[in-house]
Write an enzyme that holds these catalytic residues in place. Structure first.
Site, PDB file in Angstrom:
ATOM      1  N   ALA A 251      -8.604  -4.470 -20.027  1.00 34.12           N
ATOM      2  CA  ALA A 251      -9.782  -5.345 -20.088  1.00 34.12           C
ATOM      3  C   ALA A 251      -9.465  -6.831 -19.965  1.00 34.12           C
ATOM      4  O   ALA A 251     -10.369  -7.661 -20.114  1.00 34.12           O
ATOM      5  CB  ALA A 251     -10.620  -5.107 -21.339  1.00 34.12           C
ATOM      6  N   ALA A 252      -8.233  -7.197 -19.667  1.00 34.75           N
ATOM      7  CA  ALA A 252      -7.928  -8.625 -19.477  1.00 34.75           C
ATOM      8  C   ALA A 252      -8.708  -9.184 -18.297  1.00 34.75           C
ATOM      9  O   ALA A 252      -9.285 -10.277 -18.371  1.00 34.75           O
ATOM     10  CB  ALA A 252      -6.436  -8.820 -19.270  1.00 34.75           C
ATOM     11  N   GLY A 253      -8.730  -8.443 -17.198  1.00 34.13           N
ATOM     12  CA  GLY A 253      -9.490  -8.891 -16.030  1.00 34.13           C
ATOM     13  C   GLY A 253     -10.974  -8.975 -16.321  1.00 34.13           C
ATOM     14  O   GLY A 253     -11.658  -9.912 -15.876  1.00 34.13           O
ATOM     15  N   ASP A 254     -11.496  -7.992 -17.059  1.00 34.93           N
ATOM     16  CA  ASP A 254     -12.911  -8.007 -17.422  1.00 34.93           C
ATOM     17  C   ASP A 254     -13.234  -9.201 -18.317  1.00 34.93           C
ATOM     18  O   ASP A 254     -14.300  -9.811 -18.201  1.00 34.93           O
ATOM     19  CB  ASP A 254     -13.291  -6.712 -18.140  1.00 34.93           C
ATOM     20  CG  ASP A 254     -13.120  -5.491 -17.262  1.00 34.93           C
ATOM     21  OD1 ASP A 254     -13.269  -5.617 -16.034  1.00 34.93           O
ATOM     22  OD2 ASP A 254     -12.832  -4.400 -17.808  1.00 34.93           O
TER      23      ASP A 254
END
Length: 302
Positions: A251-254
């Site tokens: 979820a880093a990109g999210d």
């Protein structure tokens, strides 16, 4: 000004196994732990937008089951409007089976479930949400026709449209690019979209240029520990990443997408929005899980 954001996309229950390493074919490996956590790229980005300052409406589908109820109630607890998240009979809620190794890297298998049933007709029912939005966000974990309708309708209404082309499986339809204001791939997605292996800043710039040549307006290519590369027809800029000890990159990109969208929608400059997204993403990778790792705006440095 608080941004009004509509997120069209997936809701998954994440089934997370922490393991020393990813097993090879035919191997049985003892893991460290197992947890369930709410996820799905759409829901993750909705939570990130909400925690980082925006007013958010989620459009999606879950199954009429326990996981679906948990996911909806979790989003509602974040203040997200879930009146356009439908619970469907005869289909499961989407799940993601996630392995996270001791280096914090992950590999994921997704079963679409209700996410695969989100149709253009659903979007038509909730057109009022599109009309009220400042920013509209889409990903690729729901049917292609639904993504296309999201992009087209957002562009027709003059909204700021963001597309996170994940998970990418190949080049995007050429006619999509003109309806997207910010295309936000990571290295692997950019590689699949362009055929250029992105493994350095130089190849990232080549891939970004190829996407511009294909018709994209603005590219934000996320590069993990190497930061973010922004490119449009007039400008190219590299934003270095904050150095942190990664625990889990899920979820880093999210989180970056949500932070960028929330900041941009409230009127911050592009540079300020990128840096806020980066700061939120850097904090998220120091924590385990998808939505549990996403920080609140108050946790970020002013």
């Amino acid at each position: 000004m608080q941004a009004k954001i509509v997120v069209v996309g997936s809701l998954n229950m994440d089934l997370v196994v922490r393991t020393p390493r990813v097993p090879v074919g035919g191997e049985t490996l003892a893991g460290h732990s197992f947890v369930t956590a709410p996820g799905g790229k759409g829901a993750n980005q909705a939570v990130a937008c909400a925690r980082l300052g925006a007013q958010v409406t989620m459009i999606g589908c879950v199954g009429h089951d326990a996981y679906g109820e948990i996911l909806r109630s979790g989003l509602e607890s974040e203040g997200i409007d879930c009146s356009s998240v439908e619970a469907l009979e005869g289909v499961s809620t989407g799940i993601a089976s996630i392995l996270v190794d001791d280096n914090g890297q992950n590999c994921i298998v997704i079963v679409a479930g209700g996410n695969g049933e989100l149709s253009s007709e659903h979007l038509t029912r909730y057109d009022a949400a599109f009309q009220a939005a400042d920013v509209i966000i889409a990903q690729l974990e729901v049917p292609v026709a639904t993504v296309e309708k999201t992009l087209t309708r957002g562009h027709e209404l003059g909204k700021t449209v963001l597309l996170n082309p994940a998970p990418a499986v190949g080049p995007l339809p050429a006619h999509w690019y003109g309806n997207v204001d910010y295309l936000i791939p990571n290295e692997s997605e950019a590689s699949l979209l362009t055929g250029i292996q992105v493994d350095s800043l130089e190849t990232a710039a080549e891939a970004a240029q190829a996407l511009l040549d294909a018709g994209a307006k603005r590219i934000l290519l996320t590069l993990g520990s190497q930061g973010v590369l922004y490119k449009d027809a007039q400008r190219q800029q590299h934003f270095p990443a904050q150095v942190v000890q990664a625990v889990d990159t899920t979820a880093a990109g999210d989180t970056f997408v949500g932070g960028f969208a929330a900041a941009l929608g409230e009127g911050l400059s592009l540079d300020e929005a990128v840096r806020l997204g980066q700061q939120a993403a850097a904090l998220s990778v120091t924590r385990a899980g998808a939505q549990p790792s996403i920080p609140y705006r108050r946790e970020l440095k002013s």
